[in-house]
Design a protein around this motif. Structure first.
Motif, PDB file in Angstrom:
ATOM      1  N   GLY A 174       2.112  84.263 -14.103  1.00  0.00           N
ATOM      2  CA  GLY A 174       1.884  82.981 -13.525  1.00  0.00           C
ATOM      3  C   GLY A 174       3.040  82.139 -13.775  1.00  0.00           C
ATOM      4  N   ASP A 219       4.878  94.204  -7.513  1.00  0.00           N
ATOM      5  CA  ASP A 219       3.700  93.981  -8.145  1.00  0.00           C
ATOM      6  C   ASP A 219       2.501  94.990  -7.915  1.00  0.00           C
ATOM      7  N   THR A 232      10.823  77.032 -12.636  1.00  0.00           N
ATOM      8  CA  THR A 232       9.774  76.768 -11.677  1.00  0.00           C
ATOM      9  C   THR A 232       9.035  75.243 -12.444  1.00  0.00           C
TER      10      THR A 232
HETATM   11  N1  LIG Z   1       3.921  72.463  -9.132  1.00  0.00           N
HETATM   12  C1  LIG Z   1       4.597  73.911  -9.002  1.00  0.00           C
HETATM   13  N2  LIG Z   1       3.790  74.937  -8.825  1.00  0.00           N
HETATM   14  C2  LIG Z   1       4.381  76.072  -8.813  1.00  0.00           C
HETATM   15  C3  LIG Z   1       5.691  76.447  -8.814  1.00  0.00           C
HETATM   16  N3  LIG Z   1       5.972  77.336  -8.468  1.00  0.00           N
HETATM   17  C4  LIG Z   1       4.831  78.082  -8.541  1.00  0.00           C
HETATM   18  N4  LIG Z   1       3.794  77.374  -8.728  1.00  0.00           N
HETATM   19  C5  LIG Z   1       2.403  77.673  -8.695  1.00  0.00           C
HETATM   20  O1  LIG Z   1       2.115  78.521  -9.836  1.00  0.00           O
HETATM   21  C6  LIG Z   1       1.095  79.609  -9.620  1.00  0.00           C
HETATM   22  C7  LIG Z   1       1.558  80.613  -9.917  1.00  0.00           C
HETATM   23  O2  LIG Z   1       2.488  81.118  -9.046  1.00  0.00           O
HETATM   24  P1  LIG Z   1       2.728  82.623  -8.828  1.00  0.00           P
HETATM   25  O3  LIG Z   1       4.047  82.811  -7.660  1.00  0.00           O
HETATM   26  O4  LIG Z   1       1.438  83.478  -8.338  1.00  0.00           O
HETATM   27  O5  LIG Z   1       3.286  83.167  -9.984  1.00  0.00           O
HETATM   28  P2  LIG Z   1       3.600  84.805 -10.375  1.00  0.00           P
HETATM   29  O6  LIG Z   1       4.645  84.540 -11.842  1.00  0.00           O
HETATM   30  O7  LIG Z   1       3.921  85.577  -9.238  1.00  0.00           O
HETATM   31  O8  LIG Z   1       2.200  85.185 -11.406  1.00  0.00           O
HETATM   32  P3  LIG Z   1       1.622  86.673 -11.689  1.00  0.00           P
HETATM   33  O9  LIG Z   1       2.154  87.655 -10.159  1.00  0.00           O
HETATM   34  O10 LIG Z   1       0.488  86.753 -11.884  1.00  0.00           O
HETATM   35  O11 LIG Z   1       2.788  87.116 -12.809  1.00  0.00           O
HETATM   36  C8  LIG Z   1       0.794  79.330  -8.079  1.00  0.00           C
HETATM   37  O12 LIG Z   1      -0.496  78.432  -8.314  1.00  0.00           O
HETATM   38  C9  LIG Z   1       2.014  78.351  -7.628  1.00  0.00           C
HETATM   39  O13 LIG Z   1       1.633  77.676  -6.624  1.00  0.00           O
HETATM   40  C10 LIG Z   1       6.501  75.040  -8.785  1.00  0.00           C
HETATM   41  O14 LIG Z   1       7.738  74.773  -8.821  1.00  0.00           O
HETATM   42  N5  LIG Z   1       5.896  73.963  -8.708  1.00  0.00           N
END
Ligand SMILES: Nc1nc2c(ncn2[C@@H]2O[C@H](COP(=O)(O)OP(=O)(O)OP(=O)(O)O)[C@@H](O)[C@H]2O)c(=O)[nH]1
Ligand SMILES: [Mg+2]
Length: 296
Positions: A106, A133, A248
């Motif tokens: 996440g 993934d 992020t």
């Molecule tokens: N506010 C904000 N939200 C972000 C940012 N980057 C990602 N998100 C949010 O964080 C959440 C998780 O993002 P993902 O890209 O699915 O994260 P991930 O690392 O791929 O997650 P997994 O595949 O489950 O491990 C989503 O709701 C995104 O929109 C950012 O820079 N700012």
């Protein structure tokens, strides 16, 4: 888009904390205590805060500085100097270059790939995405949606497939078409689970079996997790050869100072910064812009 315009919260927070500091009539112990508190509050972390302040204090005493505002100028310069010899360039030397995205669940790995694809395509480079993934069907779907937005090919496997083979296939695909870059998503993993960390080693090895070279392993960290992010980074660097950090969610965090802690304590540069959820919300890290954003 500059970091300054996007960094509302961290900026307000660090400067807010400097409010009391600025009203001090002279440079005395209270000034140094205020500064320490402000830096710790911005998540710079104790070791980095201490070494920064030690150096600034030395300079302030040497120059017999009496105005707190002048102390801030010294700190600002010292922070910029901190990044002076750091190589912040993303390495594009492979044919194709393979950039692996790793991190806990996440943190924003998939979203970052989506935003970066847009950036790279806009800059005229060709990109292939690898849906490494394979844990969840939804993960492939999510990456495919990002891929579609930039009209790039997304290579995926069946649910539960070996992530290494998916990434290998993506590299082959990219090589056969002369693409510049393979951005490889991986499943979120807990940094304490050794089997999952071993999988990353394999991914890297297999990704280089063909024509591609892994030129970046980018650890994605969520700025809102603060010092815990530093712990994650320590453990990921022990397994994967992390070449850079993507920080992020800096839009929702008052903790931009973690950038300094990561660089100082782990020697890993923050190369990209996420400042929102939309496709444009990714910024190439730039030291003076970052320091200006903290101080303004
Ligand atoms: N506010 C904000 N939200 C972000 C940012 N980057 C990602 N998100 C949010 O964080 C959440 C998780 O993002 P993902 O890209 O699915 O994260 P991930 O690392 O791929 O997650 P997994 O595949 O489950 O491990 C989503 O709701 C995104 O929109 C950012 O820079 N700012
Ligand atoms: Mg993901």
């Amino acid at each position: 888009m500059s970091l300054r315009n996007k960094l509302g919260k961290p900026r307000a927070s660090f400067s807010d904390r400097l409010g009391v500091f600025r009203s001090r009539p002279q440079v005395d112990q209270a000034v140094w205590d205020d500064l320490e508190e402000a830096l710790l509050g911005a998540d710079v972390g104790l070791p980095t805060t201490s070494s920064l302040l030690k150096e600034v204090r030395r300079q302030a005493e040497e120059a017999a500085v009496v105005d707190p505002e002048e102390v801030l100028n010294l700190l600002r310069k010292e922070m910029v100097r901190f990044f002076q010899d750091v190589d912040l360039e993303l390495n594009r030397s492979g044919a194709p270059s393979v950039w692996l995205f790793v991190g806990v669940n996440g943190v924003g790995k998939t979203t970052t790939i989506g935003k970066l694809t847009h950036r790279e395509i806009t800059a005229g480079r060709s990109v292939v995405l690898a849906a490494g993934d394979t844990f969840r069907a939804a993960a492939v779907e999510q990456l495919t949606q990002w891929g579609n937005r930039s009209e790039v090919t997304v290579i995926s496997g069946a649910e539960g497939a070996d992530p290494s083979s998916v990434i290998f296939d993506a590299v082959e695909h990219a090589a056969s078409r002369g693409s510049d870059l393979v951005l490889a998503d991986t499943a979120g993993r807990v940094h304490t689970k050794s089997n999952l960390m071993d999988e990353l080693r394999k991914v890297r090895r297999v990704a280089e079996k063909g024509a591609g070279t892994v030129t970046e392993t980018l650890l994605v960290l969520d700025a809102t997790t603060g010092q815990n992010g530093l712990m994650q980074a320590k453990q990921f660097t022990e397994t994967a050869e992390v070449t850079g950090v993507v920080l992020t969610k800096l839009d929702g965090s008052a903790r931009g100072g973690i950038v300094l802690a990561i660089q100082n304590e782990l020697g890993i540069p923050v190369k990209l910064v996420g400042v929102g959820e939309s496709i444009e919300d990714l910024i190439i890290f730039e030291p003076t812009d970052f320091v200006d954003a903290l101080f303004d």
